[in-house]
Motif scaffolding. Structure first.
Motif, PDB file in Angstrom:
ATOM      1  N   SER A 185      36.977  57.406  37.337  1.00 14.76           N
ATOM      2  CA  SER A 185      38.318  56.899  36.786  1.00 14.76           C
ATOM      3  C   SER A 185      38.352  56.774  35.459  1.00 14.76           C
ATOM      4  N   HIS A 186      39.669  57.104  34.787  1.00 11.44           N
ATOM      5  CA  HIS A 186      39.639  57.063  33.419  1.00 11.44           C
ATOM      6  C   HIS A 186      40.178  55.621  32.897  1.00 11.44           C
ATOM      7  N   ASP A 196      38.439  52.114  40.463  1.00 12.57           N
ATOM      8  CA  ASP A 196      39.307  51.258  39.727  1.00 12.57           C
ATOM      9  C   ASP A 196      39.323  50.016  40.405  1.00 12.57           C
ATOM     10  N   LEU A 197      39.407  48.883  39.519  1.00 12.29           N
ATOM     11  CA  LEU A 197      39.545  47.609  39.693  1.00 12.29           C
ATOM     12  C   LEU A 197      40.964  47.193  40.181  1.00 12.29           C
ATOM     13  N   PRO A 198      41.159  46.005  40.955  1.00 14.59           N
ATOM     14  CA  PRO A 198      42.527  45.550  41.027  1.00 14.59           C
ATOM     15  C   PRO A 198      43.130  45.498  39.687  1.00 14.59           C
ATOM     16  N   GLY A 199      44.401  46.051  39.376  1.00 14.93           N
ATOM     17  CA  GLY A 199      45.222  45.850  38.273  1.00 14.93           C
ATOM     18  C   GLY A 199      44.992  47.031  37.505  1.00 14.93           C
TER      19      GLY A 199
END
Length: 327
Positions: free
Chosen positions: A20-21, A120-123
Motif C-alpha cells: 500500500s502506498h 491500509d489502516l482505518p482512515g
C-alpha cells in the motif's frame, strides 16, 4: 516388471507482492519478509519503486526485469519461487497474461499467490484525499481562486443536505453527503496552508481535535467516572468553561443559526447551568415560538427537527391537494 512414469518436474511458485502506498515503505508483514528472503528471484520492473531501498538494506537482491507471463512461468521451472513487485496498484498486463496461460490448459502452471505485504489502516484513504485536494487546489482554475469567505455558503448548504439525508433515512445519500461535508473541511484546511501569517494544515486541524476529544472525555482517557449521558455532558461543559474562560453560558452560541435552534440552544445552556432566567414576555409570534422552543428543549425534543417533520407533512398535503403524485 511394472514401469513407472517419471515424476513431473515441480512447477514452482509465483508470488505477486502488493504493498500500500498509504503505508510507509519498508513496513512489511513478517510473512512478506520471510517470502522475500526465501525467494529464488525477486523481480521489479520499476527501478524507482519505493520499497527497493529497504529491500536492499535488508539484503534482498532485486532484479529490474519486466517479464511477460511466459518468461515468468519459465523462471519458476524446477520448483523455484519468484516474487514480483507489481508497479503501482498492480500490473494488469502480467496478471491478465498469467490468467490466459492458466486458462489455456496447455501449460503446467506454477502456484499463483497474491500476497499483501502491507495493509491500509482505518482512515488511510484520507491520505489520498489530502493528495487529491492539494493537486486540485494547484491545478483547477476555479478551486485555486476560492477563499474561506467564498466557500461559506457551500458549508451551510452541505450541512443542510446532510441533515436531509439523515432524516430521509437514505443510506447511500448519507454516505455521499458526509463526503461533501468532509470536502469542505479539507478545502478550508488546504486554503489555510497558504496564509502568510498564520498557516495551518489538515494535520493541525486533526491534531487539535484529537487533543480536544481526549481532554473532554476524562471518563474515557482519565480517572473520572461517567455513568450516564448527563454525566458526560456535565464533564464536557465544565471542561469547556475552563478552556474558554467564558463570562456567560451563552458565550459561544452562534447567533446566526436558525431561530428555533438558537432558542433551544440558549434554553438548554441555561437549564444545564441551573441559571434561573425567566423567558421574556412580549407581543407577537416570536415570543410564542421562543416559549415553544424552550418547552421542547426541556422535553428532550429538537424543535428544528420537529418543525421540519411537520413541514414535510404539510408539503405532502399541498402536493396531494394539487394532485401531484407522492414522492
Amino acid at each position: 516388471m511394472t514401469e513407472h512414469a517419471p515424476p513431473s518436474e515441480p512447477t514452482g511458485r509465483i508470488v505477486l507482492l502488493t504493498t500500500s502506498h498509504r503505508v510507509a515503505p519498508g513496513l512489511l508483514s513478517w510473512s512478506a519478509w520471510q517470502t522475500l528472503h526465501a525467494a529464488d528471484r525477486v523481480l521489479c520492473a520499476d527501478p524507482g519503486h519505493p520499497q527497493l531501498p529497504y529491500l536492499r538494506e535488508a539484503g534482498v537482491e532485486v532484479e529490474h526485469e519486466d517479464p511477460d507471463a511466459h518468461a515468468l512461468v519459465g523462471a519458476c521451472a524446477g520448483g523455484r519461487t519468484v516474487v514480483v513487485l507489481p508497479v503501482g496498484e498492480g500490473d494488469r498486463r502480467l496478471t491478465d497474461g498469467l490468467a490466459r496461460l492458466a486458462g489455456s490448459g496447455r501449460i503446467a502452471m506454477p502456484d499463483l499467490e497474491l500476497m499483501p505485504g502491507s495493509y491500509d489502516l482505518p482512515g488511510a484513504r484520507l491520505l489520498d484525499l489530502v493528495q487529491v485536494m492539494d493537486r486540485v487546489r494547484r491545478e483547477c482554475p476555479w478551486t485555486s481562486r476560492q477563499t474561506h469567505e467564498g466557500l461559506v455558503k457551500y458549508a451551510i448548504e452541505e450541512a443542510y443536505e446532510l441533515v436531509e439525508a439523515i432524516e430521509a433515512g437514505d443510506r447511500e445519500e448519507l454516505r455521499e453527503e458526509l463526503g461533501d461535508v468532509l470536502l469542505q473541511v479539507f478545502f478550508h484546511a488546504r486554503i489555510a496552508q497558504e496564509d502568510p501569517d498564520e498557516p495551518f494544515s489538515i494535520d493541525d486541524v486533526a491534531g487539535n481535535l484529537v487533543e480536544k476529544l481526549i481532554r473532554r472525555h476524562p471518563h474515557v482517557f482519565g480517572d473520572e467516572a461517567a455513568e450516564t449521558p448527563e454525566d458526560v455532558s456535565a464533564h464536557w461543559q465544565r471542561t469547556k468553561a475552563v478552556e474558554k474562560q467564558r463570562e456567560s453560558v451563552t458565550d459561544g452560541v452562534p447567533l446566526g443559526q436558525p431561530g428555533l435552534a438558537l432558542a433551544a440552544k440558549l434554553a438548554g445552556r441555561a437549564r444545564a447551568a441551573a441559571v434561573e432566567a425567566e423567558l421574556p414576555r412580549g407581543e407577537g409570534v416570536g415570543y410564542e415560538l421562543l416559549e415553544l422552543a424552550a418547552r421542547a428543549e426541556a422535553q428532550g425534543i429538537d424543535p428544528e427537527t420537529a418543525l421540519r417533520a411537520a413541514a414535510r407533512a404539510y408539503r405532502a398535503a399541498i402536493r396531494a391537494a394539487e394532485g401531484v403524485a407522492a414522492e
